[in-house]
Design a protein around this motif. Structure first.
Motif, PDB file in Angstrom:
ATOM      1  N   GLN A 262      12.300  11.493 -42.710  1.00 10.44           N
ATOM      2  CA  GLN A 262      12.252  10.026 -42.669  1.00 10.44           C
ATOM      3  C   GLN A 262      11.912   9.507 -41.282  1.00 10.44           C
TER       4      GLN A 262
ATOM      5  N   ARG B 173      12.941   5.956 -37.136  1.00  7.29           N
ATOM      6  CA  ARG B 173      13.718   6.364 -38.314  1.00  7.29           C
ATOM      7  C   ARG B 173      13.551   5.306 -39.399  1.00  7.29           C
TER       8      ARG B 173
ATOM      9  N   GLN C  71      13.429   4.383 -43.869  1.00  3.85           N
ATOM     10  CA  GLN C  71      14.135   4.742 -45.086  1.00  3.85           C
ATOM     11  C   GLN C  71      13.442   4.122 -46.287  1.00  3.85           C
TER      12      GLN C  71
ATOM     13  N   LYS D  45      35.126 -10.572 -38.890  1.00  2.16           N
ATOM     14  CA  LYS D  45      35.831  -9.485 -38.209  1.00  2.16           C
ATOM     15  C   LYS D  45      36.415  -8.512 -39.232  1.00  2.16           C
TER      16      LYS D  45
ATOM     17  N   GLN E 165      35.300  -4.619 -39.708  1.00  6.15           N
ATOM     18  CA  GLN E 165      36.321  -3.636 -39.347  1.00  6.15           C
ATOM     19  C   GLN E 165      36.831  -2.862 -40.564  1.00  6.15           C
ATOM     20  N   SER E 166      36.599  -3.393 -41.758  1.00  4.03           N
ATOM     21  CA  SER E 166      36.999  -2.628 -42.942  1.00  4.03           C
ATOM     22  C   SER E 166      35.797  -1.982 -43.630  1.00  4.03           C
ATOM     23  N   ASN E 167      34.700  -1.865 -42.902  1.00  5.30           N
ATOM     24  CA  ASN E 167      33.531  -1.092 -43.368  1.00  5.30           C
ATOM     25  C   ASN E 167      32.905  -1.613 -44.652  1.00  5.30           C
ATOM     26  N   ILE E 168      33.017  -2.907 -44.906  1.00  2.72           N
ATOM     27  CA  ILE E 168      32.329  -3.449 -46.088  1.00  2.72           C
ATOM     28  C   ILE E 168      30.826  -3.381 -45.829  1.00  2.72           C
ATOM     29  N   ARG E 169      30.105  -2.783 -46.779  1.00  2.00           N
ATOM     30  CA  ARG E 169      28.727  -2.387 -46.539  1.00  2.00           C
ATOM     31  C   ARG E 169      27.730  -3.530 -46.730  1.00  2.00           C
TER      32      ARG E 169
ATOM     33  N   ASP F 105      21.439   0.387 -52.215  1.00  4.94           N
ATOM     34  CA  ASP F 105      21.852   0.927 -53.510  1.00  4.94           C
ATOM     35  C   ASP F 105      22.658  -0.125 -54.295  1.00  4.94           C
TER      36      ASP F 105
ATOM     37  N   ALA G 138      24.938   0.067 -56.710  1.00  6.44           N
ATOM     38  CA  ALA G 138      26.381   0.303 -56.869  1.00  6.44           C
ATOM     39  C   ALA G 138      27.102   0.019 -55.549  1.00  6.44           C
ATOM     40  N   GLN G 139      26.491   0.434 -54.434  1.00  2.00           N
ATOM     41  CA  GLN G 139      27.105   0.163 -53.125  1.00  2.00           C
ATOM     42  C   GLN G 139      27.111  -1.337 -52.841  1.00  2.00           C
TER      43      GLN G 139
ATOM     44  N   LEU H 236      29.921  -3.077 -54.908  1.00  2.22           N
ATOM     45  CA  LEU H 236      31.253  -2.913 -54.310  1.00  2.22           C
ATOM     46  C   LEU H 236      31.391  -3.780 -53.053  1.00  2.22           C
TER      47      LEU H 236
ATOM     48  N   GLN I   7      34.143  -6.681 -52.558  1.00  2.00           N
ATOM     49  CA  GLN I   7      35.126  -6.663 -51.469  1.00  2.00           C
ATOM     50  C   GLN I   7      34.963  -7.881 -50.555  1.00  2.00           C
TER      51      GLN I   7
ATOM     52  N   TYR J  16      29.988  -6.191 -34.797  1.00  2.83           N
ATOM     53  CA  TYR J  16      30.375  -4.807 -34.555  1.00  2.83           C
ATOM     54  C   TYR J  16      31.889  -4.740 -34.744  1.00  2.83           C
TER      55      TYR J  16
END
Lengths: 573, 573
Positions: B195, B300, B302, B326, B330-334, B385, B387-388, B391, B395, B483
């Motif tokens: 890639q 890079r 994709q 924040k 910080q809770s990695n929600i995509r 994606d 499904a991602q 979610l 969230q 971030y």
């Protein structure tokens, strides 16, 4: 199948509580492991051993032949060879400086193969003239000031775990002061809002996590050397931990901090991201003690995961396993780790990582599921939010199935067993050493398009490196760090001790050179996670180019114009 | 509610197809926009305009008062001021070099406020003596060789979109050759396995995505300047795009490539990750043309996302909006993007980004849902994606609700409208200029713990910067890059033109100095995404420290010992 599973579980439980593998009593301690609690001539805590299984020993023998133990010198005898310190009184009078012979001996060598030869033959060549244990940034500033005034060489020392010669004094006219950071091992500040933890740079892995754990936080950096290695060492040598896929490499964790250099103190601002010129963090990471000493470091931390799970799956062959890894990372499946052993490593791991009853249970199980000697073992993990983990495991399981995976209760247990014992593998090195079986590793990273070719070349280079002596070298490889662009490759090899220490070192040198040359073409790095040190310095030019080396050299010169800091490491001049 | 929604949808559709906002005819073109198709004295494509709504103009007037247009010089008149080229025949004889007056004029200035003053007053001060259009790395090597032989200054030129003075020639004895990279605009190689896409560094944003799009791939870098800015410029100035949360900053995308320097060619290896010393990529990114010219770059990339959605939500106030951002990161929600306008910006955006009917529909809707003038607008997106994404949205919606969000069909439509029109905002600058309303922006990043204080300080500094003249400055701010550690802050401000160009420039200088001083304390970067250029160079020391500047200086010196490349940019000396 339930019988096999319960057989395996019983065996696994037995192993976890056997005398063979004590849980490290200090893994939950907030303090560093005192250096007196570590082996002076080998790896790790003196209270921890790892036995080699009889079927494991037999497997290695079938590859390399019968081996004979090398003699080992006693501590008492080596202490006699430590010369008088050349440090001036202005240094030795300091409370924080010791010239004690054992202290100096214990800070003279790391964990490279030449280090092990030195520690067992007693031929240390050089020792530091003294060891300082600063307790503050001001102490380090004072030490560097005195080092300038008295023309000393200064070597920063973290956990002493380097496997490529980062901390060994060179022979030379200038006295050598090693600065051991073990007293700077405290969590100084934790900013919950920005998730930044400020630590003394000498804090070792377990003490980092234990102190953060008291507040419900985690760094998440778990290199194989985690028991003893330190924050400052990880930053200076660009370390990468087992869960880099989820938590990032040290480069993603290091936010800034204080670096004391011979030219003064460099404060690296902890700003989340910036376009204001080249990145100072990235210029200072990887300088391997050649520009100064990290004293206080600001690390990006996060709350402890809601859930963490490690599992194992088997795939029919390397191609299937590699496809799973590549597709998982390139499709953003949120795993925290991925590790794939090739067929030879899978076989070795099943032999070396099991009791006889476990070995029987797993082998029978895998054979019954149609896997043959091409099978590969894949270890994976999730760490974090339960809903995110659930989706990740669902998506990953789908991928595994598409590629013919074998999973079940027994492989799930293997995941837990791996997680439990993952820091114990380095202890096997000493056990094998006692049988005359020499072990070393090397590692790299390259693009997905080159992974297979690179693995084949490096393994072949190592296997045939002693052909002129009629010696076989056993080599196997795993991928343990994956990126969208490519992955790391980590090769372990076994060879027989020769007739004496010197001849054994020569064997290693041949293998190391062959391995390094298989990397030195600018497409695979000379090191993905161990750093350069002395052992890799001759091969760096192929990766960086002449101009790249020149720029690197000029950075070092800018902050250390008198070549006082750790000379010979990273760059040969 | 359905009536209001359909009213808004109708209005939205009308706006999308109105003469006011042509879709850029070249956004899907695989070629760069020819410079003749761009404004010589303003932003962007000559075929695109953006009108200011009457209620938008009224709002600005209510803050800063009635304003009067500054006069604008004609192209014909400026061309008369372009002096004779000082380049020697050895250069001007090259096919790839032009000394045409209009070509030189069009490469003399970027998009900073001083640049706009120069382009409208006609006082350009300096012009390059010639413009080269290399077609290969070899061409660039030859140009730098000739530049050395004939002692020229060399300025690399990408899209000409710098807002901080990256490309302006300085006055001086040495002739200036600007090297415009627009002919190196092709996808050279696409490695599907790893890639990695190799591009000519002069490729502009739309041409990057169009060429990748032919293969189903995407880079995903969308800075506000995307229509015209180039890969080489993004790398040299450390750019960050609107979807940095999902796709990363340019630092995460740039894998390596070819940099031609006065000392020779530096090939930066495209290795996924390495611990072999300081990172060359990170040393060269942000050098802003001071060490050389990127010619071919490996990026890079994709596969194009399965699904991409942008939405808008309103929160009751800044504190609620900030908490959502924040906690999400910080809770990695995509998510792929998060942007939060403060209350003043929300008000301005609702006025300036809408037709009268849209404005009415939205205002009525939000008022009915209980929001007052403290309300803040949050724009968010998912990309990837399904499904991602599902979610992530689930969230994130939970988080939004916890903090009192207002969402509905109308806000979803606003998300689509934002996505459609997001590259059109810069065109408003010219429209407002015509009314005597001066616009500029600046931006930074800092830790979450300092965000509120920093925003308050920088807005206050700007608002009061012209107090001694009795002038009001209107300022508002958004967060657009988040971030775990912190976020960016981006402030836009309006002020009235003074009696002439020179007096207007003085007003800007006062504001710029006040804004920059509000950042210059080492806790907030002088720039998160615009770079340093000339305008930020005086403030860099506070961020990097004296030693940090020294190291940066020594990197530049290492590759450009004769200070031939773009002097005065990044560092003042």
């Amino acid at each position: 199948m339930s019988t096999r599973n319960s057989l395996f579980r019983k065996a696994a439980n037995a192993a976890a509580t056997s005398h063979d593998e004590h849980a490290n009593p200090d893994l939950a301690a907030t303090n560093n492991t005192p250096i007196e609690q570590t082996r002076w001539n080998g790896w790790g805590n003196i209270n921890i051993n790892k036995k080699v299984s009889p079927h494991g020993a037999k497997l290695i023998k079938s590859h390399i032949g019968k081996s004979t133990k090398l003699p080992s010198v006693s501590l008492k005898d080596v202490l006699k060879t430590v010369p008088k310190s050349r440090l001036p009184a202005a240094i030795t009078d300091l409370d924080i400086v010791s010239t004690d012979r054992e202290v100096r001996l214990r800070h003279a060598r790391g964990q490279s193969f030449p280090d092990w030869i030195a520690m067992h033959s007693g031929d240390f060549e050089t020792f530091p003239d003294g060891v300082a244990h600063p307790q503050s940034t001001a102490d380090v500033e004072q030490l560097l000031k005195l080092a300038r005034e008295h023309d000393l060489i200064v070597i920063p020392f973290g956990g002493g775990t380097s496997v490529v010669g980062h901390i060994n004094p060179q022979k030379g006219a200038r006295p050598v002061l090693t600065v051991a950071m073990s007293k700077m091992d405290r969590l100084i500040d934790l900013d919950f809002d920005s998730q930044i933890a400020t630590f003394g740079a000498g804090t070792q892995g377990p003490a980092v996590e234990a102190q953060l754990g008291e507040h419900g936080y985690r760094l998440g950096h778990y290199p194989q050397s985690w028991e003893l290695s330190t924050l400052g060492g990880w930053i200076a040598a660009r370390s990468s931990g087992q869960q880099s896929l989820g938590y990032g490499r040290i480069e993603q964790m290091f936010a800034g901090g204080t670096l004391v250099t011979p030219q003064g103190v460099l404060e690296i601002a902890d700003i989340p991201a910036s376009s204001a010129g080249p990145d100072l963090r990235e210029m200072m990471m990887g300088t391997e003690g050649r520009v100064g000493i990290f004293t206080e470091v600001k690390m990006r931390v996060q709350p402890q995961p809601e859930q963490e799970v490690f599992k194992v799956a088997f795939l029919p062959n390397w191609a299937a396993g590699k496809a799973v890894l590549k597709q998982a990372v390139q499709s953003n499946i949120r795993l925290s780790m991925l590790r794939l052993s090739n067929a030879v490593e899978t076989d070795a791991h099943l032999h070396l990582g099991t009791s006889p009853s476990q070995f029987l249970a797993i082998s029978t199980y895998l054979k019954a599921r149609g896997l043959n000697s091409d099978k590969v073992m894949l270890t994976y993990g999730v760490s974090g939010d339960k809903a995110q983990n659930k989706l990740a495991l669902m998506q990953f399981n789908k991928l595994l199935k598409q590629h013919g995976s074998v999973t079940g209760k027994i492989t799930n247990i293997m995941g837990s067993v791996w997680a439990h014992g993952r820091f114990k593998f380095p202890y096997l090195r000493g056990t094998l050493w006692e049988r005359g079986i020499m072990v070393d590793t090397f590692e790299t990273a390259t693009n997905w398009g080159r992974i297979d070719e690179q693995m084949a070349q490096m393994q072949e280079a190592v296997r045939t490196a002693l052909a002129s002596e009629g010696e076989e070298v056993m080599a196997f490889t795993h991928i343990s760090h994956v990126y969208k662009q490519g992955a790391s490759l980590y090769t372990t090899y076994f060879f027989r001790a020769a007739k004496d220490h010197a001849a054994t070192l020569k064997r290693w040198q041949k293998i190391k050179h062959a391995a390094s040359m298989s990397l030195a073409h600018g497409k695979a790095t000379i090191s993905h996670q161990h750093g350069v040190g002395r052992d890799h310095a001759p091969y760096l030019a192929a990766e960086k180019g002449e101009l790249g080396l020149q720029v690197t050299h000029d950075i070092l010169k800018s902050l250390d114009p008198e070549q006082r800091m750790n000379p010979g490491v990273l760059l040969e001049d």
